[in-house]
Design a protein around this motif. Structure first.
Motif, mmCIF file in Angstrom:
data_model
loop_
_atom_site.group_PDB
_atom_site.id
_atom_site.type_symbol
_atom_site.label_atom_id
_atom_site.label_comp_id
_atom_site.label_asym_id
_atom_site.label_seq_id
_atom_site.Cartn_x
_atom_site.Cartn_y
_atom_site.Cartn_z
ATOM 1 N N VAL A 46 35.075 38.839 33.895
ATOM 2 C CA VAL A 46 33.610 38.966 34.144
ATOM 3 C C VAL A 46 33.122 40.860 33.756
ATOM 4 C CG1 VAL A 46 33.742 37.686 36.062
ATOM 5 C CG2 VAL A 46 33.998 39.946 36.572
ATOM 6 N N HIS B 176 22.933 34.074 45.878
ATOM 7 C CA HIS B 176 22.835 34.964 44.697
ATOM 8 C C HIS B 176 22.251 34.180 43.960
ATOM 9 C CE1 HIS B 176 23.862 37.517 41.478
ATOM 10 N NE2 HIS B 176 24.196 36.502 40.478
ATOM 11 N N ASN C 10 35.134 30.906 43.145
ATOM 12 C CA ASN C 10 34.490 29.996 43.879
ATOM 13 C C ASN C 10 35.316 28.560 44.257
ATOM 14 O OD1 ASN C 10 34.584 28.012 41.812
ATOM 15 N ND2 ASN C 10 32.423 28.205 40.976
ATOM 16 N N TYR D 161 34.399 43.632 35.000
ATOM 17 C CA TYR D 161 34.202 44.599 35.874
ATOM 18 C C TYR D 161 35.347 45.701 35.528
ATOM 19 C CZ TYR D 161 34.649 46.522 40.557
ATOM 20 O OH TYR D 161 34.389 47.073 41.535
ATOM 21 N N ILE E 116 27.038 39.776 44.798
ATOM 22 C CA ILE E 116 27.451 39.543 43.996
ATOM 23 C C ILE E 116 27.121 40.383 42.889
ATOM 24 C CG2 ILE E 116 28.225 37.839 42.079
ATOM 25 C CD1 ILE E 116 27.934 35.786 44.124
ATOM 26 N N GLY F 145 34.259 35.825 39.938
ATOM 27 C CA GLY F 145 33.257 36.987 39.972
ATOM 28 C C GLY F 145 33.885 38.145 41.173
ATOM 29 N N CYS G 156 32.688 32.001 48.116
ATOM 30 C CA CYS G 156 33.441 32.973 47.324
ATOM 31 C C CYS G 156 34.852 33.113 48.222
ATOM 32 C CB CYS G 156 32.641 34.502 47.227
ATOM 33 S SG CYS G 156 31.201 34.248 46.656
ATOM 34 N N ASN H 231 26.819 30.778 47.318
ATOM 35 C CA ASN H 231 27.931 30.582 46.625
ATOM 36 C C ASN H 231 29.316 30.745 47.633
ATOM 37 O OD1 ASN H 231 27.569 31.542 43.243
ATOM 38 N ND2 ASN H 231 25.743 32.147 44.865
ATOM 39 N N ALA I 119 29.395 40.772 39.523
ATOM 40 C CA ALA I 119 29.465 40.009 38.151
ATOM 41 C C ALA I 119 30.123 38.787 38.511
ATOM 42 C CB ALA I 119 30.529 41.002 37.683
ATOM 43 N N ASN I 120 29.655 37.802 37.959
ATOM 44 C CA ASN I 120 30.131 36.468 38.023
ATOM 45 C C ASN I 120 30.141 35.544 36.688
ATOM 46 O OD1 ASN I 120 27.478 36.022 37.966
ATOM 47 N ND2 ASN I 120 27.729 34.498 39.347
ATOM 48 N N GLY I 121 30.871 34.897 36.668
ATOM 49 C CA GLY I 121 30.756 33.715 35.333
ATOM 50 C C GLY I 121 31.499 32.542 35.592
#
Length: 326
Positions: free
Chosen positions: A167, A115, A61, A169, A39, A51, A122, A120, A41-43
């Motif tokens: 996130v 992670h 998620n 990106y 991963i 992410g 995804c 996670n 970037a995530n939030g």
């Protein structure tokens, strides 16, 4: 949860710059090729977690997808568990059919990534849209108004764009070289005449790291590692007697680096007569001798670098190491 506009579920995100996203593959698989995924970037934005994977794939998620669809989290989990059952459940057949119309197939509904010590689940954006469309229009008595509303907001590329934006990106990759370029601008002529310094001679390694997706910046300054090992090699082999004495020069870090607080910093520079020796050492000892891979492994262990990025960089600079360990 019903969206009035994408920004309502996506408050300010932290800025993370990494490699550009790849075009969506024909088949969405857990491996996404030979390298392990991580991963990047995530939030969490309200009730929705999202992410970007290390290959550029945006995802939601499980809980976040359930919220968009207006269903219980368990319903999304059931879709995953039934994805490859034989015979195919009507619901799964319909969702796969939606994917197929977009020219896609998915070996599984989600990708499981560990992670920060946590599993996670995804769901790639394309799979999310197929499931969202199902609950918006094709689920019969289970059609959800929330799903229909959110699908209209997020159809096409809008879901991908929303995830990237929130996130932090950069799918174009336009900014990934910025911090390196800032250091070049400050230091490209800083060594005195007749000397070279490691930073300018490390450009090939730094470029390959950035191209592989490494977040070159204040936490990853590979020329420090190179300089420390080369300085020890120089001292251990009494190379002042062979090439002349090394000297110090003022090296500066950009304001974006915390190291800038102690600018200028004294750094070693070396007689140009030793440049050939340095380049041979860099290839034979630092890169192929395992010091470079050791540096990357330490960054991976600290969570500052994805394993796939490390493997890509080693593969570009020292392919023999990949072959040796495969």
């Amino acid at each position: 949860m019903t969206l009035n506009a994408p920004k309502e579920i996506t408050p300010n995100a932290n800025k993370i710059n990494i490699l550009a996203a790849k075009t969506a593959p024909k088949e969405i698989t857990q491996s996404q090729g030979m390298l392990p995924l991580g991963i990047e970037a995530n939030g969490e934005f309200g009730e929705i977690g999202m992410g970007v994977l290390s290959d550029g794939t945006p995802y939601l998620n499980q809980r976040g997808l359930a919220v968009l669809c207006g269903v219980e989290n368990a319903h999304i989990g059931t879709i995953s568990s039934q994805w490859n059952e034989d015979p195919v459940k009507p619901r799964i057949q319909k969702i796969k059919g939606i994917l197929s119309q977009a020219g896609l197939a998915a070996a599984s509904a989600h990708v499981e990534i560990v992670h920060a010590g946590k599993a996670n689940y995804c769901y790639p954006a394309e799979v999310c849209l197929a499931i969202l469309e199902y609950y918006a229009f094709d689920a019969g008595v289970n059609v959800q108004d929330q799903a229909r509303h959110n699908f209209r907001l997020l159809a096409g590329s809008k879901l991908r764009e929303m995830i990237y934006s929130q996130v932090g990106y950069d799918p174009t990759g336009a900014k990934r070289f910025d911090k390196w370029h800032e250091r070049i601008a400050l230091n490209f002529q800083s060594a005195p005449k007749g000397y070279f310094h490691v930073f300018n001679e490390a450009h090939t390694i730094i470029y390959e790291l950035i191209a592989a997706g490494a977040p070159i910046g204040e936490k990853m300054v590979v020329d420090i590692s190179i300089g420390q090992h080369w300085g020890k090699f120089w001292a251990d082999n009494a190379m002042d007697g062979t090439y002349g004495a090394r000297a110090k020069y003022p090296h500066k870090y950009p304001d974006s680096h915390p190291q800038a607080k102690s600018n200028p910093q004294e750094s070693w520079c070396y007689p140009l007569a030793a440049l050939g020796e340095y380049r041979a050492w860099l290839q034979d000892i630092y890169i192929e001798g395992g010091k470079f891979s050791g540096y990357l492994k330490a960054k991976v262990a600290k969570g500052e670098l994805q394993p796939s990025v490390a493997q890509l960089a080693i593969g570009a600079l020292a392919p023999a190491l990949i072959a040796h360990h495969s």
